[in-house]
Design a protein around this motif. Structure first.
Motif, PDB file in Angstrom:
ATOM      1  N   LEU A  89       0.841  -1.206   0.000  1.00 43.02           N
ATOM      2  CA  LEU A  89       0.000   0.000   0.000  1.00 43.02           C
ATOM      3  C   LEU A  89       0.871   1.249   0.000  1.00 43.02           C
ATOM      4  O   LEU A  89       0.617   2.194  -0.743  1.00 43.02           O
ATOM      5  N   GLY A  90       1.923   1.240   0.836  1.00 46.88           N
ATOM      6  CA  GLY A  90       2.799   2.400   0.923  1.00 46.88           C
ATOM      7  C   GLY A  90       3.657   2.584  -0.316  1.00 46.88           C
ATOM      8  O   GLY A  90       3.837   3.684  -0.799  1.00 46.88           O
ATOM      9  N   SER A  91       4.151   1.466  -0.872  1.00 49.47           N
ATOM     10  CA  SER A  91       5.057   1.545  -2.019  1.00 49.47           C
ATOM     11  C   SER A  91       4.354   1.988  -3.299  1.00 49.47           C
ATOM     12  O   SER A  91       4.958   2.551  -4.187  1.00 49.47           O
ATOM     13  N   THR A 126      10.199   5.556   1.684  1.00 52.22           N
ATOM     14  CA  THR A 126      11.430   5.167   0.983  1.00 52.22           C
ATOM     15  C   THR A 126      11.286   4.277  -0.229  1.00 52.22           C
ATOM     16  O   THR A 126      12.173   4.277  -1.070  1.00 52.22           O
ATOM     17  N   THR A 127      10.252   3.483  -0.326  1.00 52.35           N
ATOM     18  CA  THR A 127      10.251   2.502  -1.422  1.00 52.35           C
ATOM     19  C   THR A 127       9.141   2.761  -2.438  1.00 52.35           C
ATOM     20  O   THR A 127       8.639   1.837  -3.058  1.00 52.35           O
TER      21      THR A 127
ATOM     22  N   MET B 119      13.258   9.741   4.817  1.00 51.57           N
ATOM     23  CA  MET B 119      12.697   9.086   6.003  1.00 51.57           C
ATOM     24  C   MET B 119      12.514  10.008   7.201  1.00 51.57           C
ATOM     25  O   MET B 119      11.675   9.761   8.049  1.00 51.57           O
ATOM     26  N   VAL B 120      13.353  11.047   7.306  1.00 51.15           N
ATOM     27  CA  VAL B 120      13.279  11.927   8.464  1.00 51.15           C
ATOM     28  C   VAL B 120      12.616  13.231   8.050  1.00 51.15           C
ATOM     29  O   VAL B 120      13.001  13.827   7.052  1.00 51.15           O
ATOM     30  N   GLY B 121      11.633  13.654   8.807  1.00 48.92           N
ATOM     31  CA  GLY B 121      10.962  14.909   8.475  1.00 48.92           C
ATOM     32  C   GLY B 121      10.833  15.797   9.687  1.00 48.92           C
ATOM     33  O   GLY B 121       9.867  15.717  10.440  1.00 48.92           O
TER      34      GLY B 121
END
Lengths: 182, 160
Positions: A89-91, A126-127, B119-121
């Protein structure tokens, strides 16, 4: 009426402060100030181009996927399958990380497992598939693959650590908050 | 771009299916979309303004200067901090990373910059706290920072 105005002024307080800062920047250095406004404008257009589908999907998700189904797919006891679904779902998403938070809010409201919601956030950050393709074309396939492979365990680790670090009560507060917000 | 179009097409199809199956539900969904958006709008606008201000002060030239050739550990540290506090869209960040690489920045610095950026916000932490609470937001970002730097060191060791 006055109450809502007051409430909204409070909500947008930080935005107004930044607006003042931008104008101050313009007084200090006109070109710098204009650059800042131009960048904000460009980013806003970029954001507005990607946000409508994100929020429409959020609405559809909320209305069509009921709690029972969400629990079955990604809730407690969904195991590895639930983690994989949250990851996909995130990717497959689009948009910056902060667009993921409202969707994560809906997942929490429908009682997804906490660690799965964090996996969803990790994958979104990230992905994302289009970003990976972009990364490969600008930094090379090797760089992209290496970073991708390193980040897979990282996403899972962050989810496991946060899940363990938060007490049941603290998680309960987060779930109740999601319920209230949506 | 193609991806964005695909994303729109998929969303439009789902919306159409939803509409034909149940108009009332679809109406509720769209109302819900709007309310969620309005709910988070103040934070969105603030984030956008902040990006505008920061990117103006931290131009690509400044970033190149900090992370460029021979910046070493100092470069890795600045790369991680810059990546954490800025919010640069991918379509700007990757060409920038590629330019940095061509101008001599190492893989370690670039990976640290890209990974923390994603990744860091720090700027978006108020939004994250709104949904996840302070403790979890701070913890997730700290862990992401540590892992991003670790990743970068490994990537540098493998590729250089």
């Amino acid at each position: 009426m006055r109450k809502t105005v007051k409430k909204n002024i409070k909500r947008y307080k930080f935005f107004f402060i930044l607006l003042v800062v931008s104008f101050a920047l313009m007084v200090y250095d006109f070109k710098l100030g204009m650059d800042s406004f131009r960048l904000t404008g460009v980013n806003m257009l970029e954001m507005l181009s990607i946000l409508p589908p994100v929020f429409i999907l959020l609405g559809l998700l909320d209305v069509w996927v009921d709690k029972a189904l969400m629990i079955k797919l990604t809730g407690k006891g969904s195991g590895i399958k639930g983690a994989v679904i949250a990851f996909l779902l995130g990717s497959l998403a689009a948009g910056p990380l902060y667009a993921a938070f409202p969707i994560a809010g809906v997942m929490l409201k429908k009682e997804s497992k906490f660690s799965n919601v964090i996996i969803f956030i990790g994958a979104w950050s990230t992905t994302k598939v289009p970003m990976l393709m972009f990364e490969a074309s600008s930094m090379g396939l090797k760089f992209m693959l290496l970073r991708f492979l390193l980040n897979l365990p990282v996403i899972v680790l962050i989810a496991l650590i946060t899940e363990k670090a938060l007490s049941e009560d603290e998680k309960q507060v987060i779930y109740e908050n999601a319920e209230k917000m949506n | 771009m193609t991806f964005t179009l695909t994303f729109y097409a998929v969303t439009a199809s789902l919306l159409a299916i939803s509409f034909f199956r149940d108009r009332e539900k679809t109406k509720a969904a769209l109302l819900k979309s709007w309310r969620s958006f309005e709910n988070i709008l103040p934070q969105f606008l603030s984030v956008l303004m902040l990006i505008g201000i920061m990117l103006t002060l931290l131009s690509p030239e400044t970033i190149s200067l900090l992370l460029g050739k021979d910046s070493g550990w100092y470069g890795v540290a600045s790369a991680s901090v810059i990546g954490s506090v800025t919010l640069i869209p991918g379509f700007i960040a990757f060409p920038l990373a590629s330019a940095l690489h061509k101008s001599g920045a190492g893989y370690t610095q670039i990976a640290a910059f890209i990974s923390t950026l994603m990744m860091v916000g720090v700027i978006t932490i108020p939004m994250e706290i709104k949904f996840f609470g302070r403790k979890n937001a701070v913890l997730r970002n700290s862990l992401a920072f540590i892992f991003a730097v670790t990743d970068a060191v490994i990537i540098g060791a493998v590729l250089e």
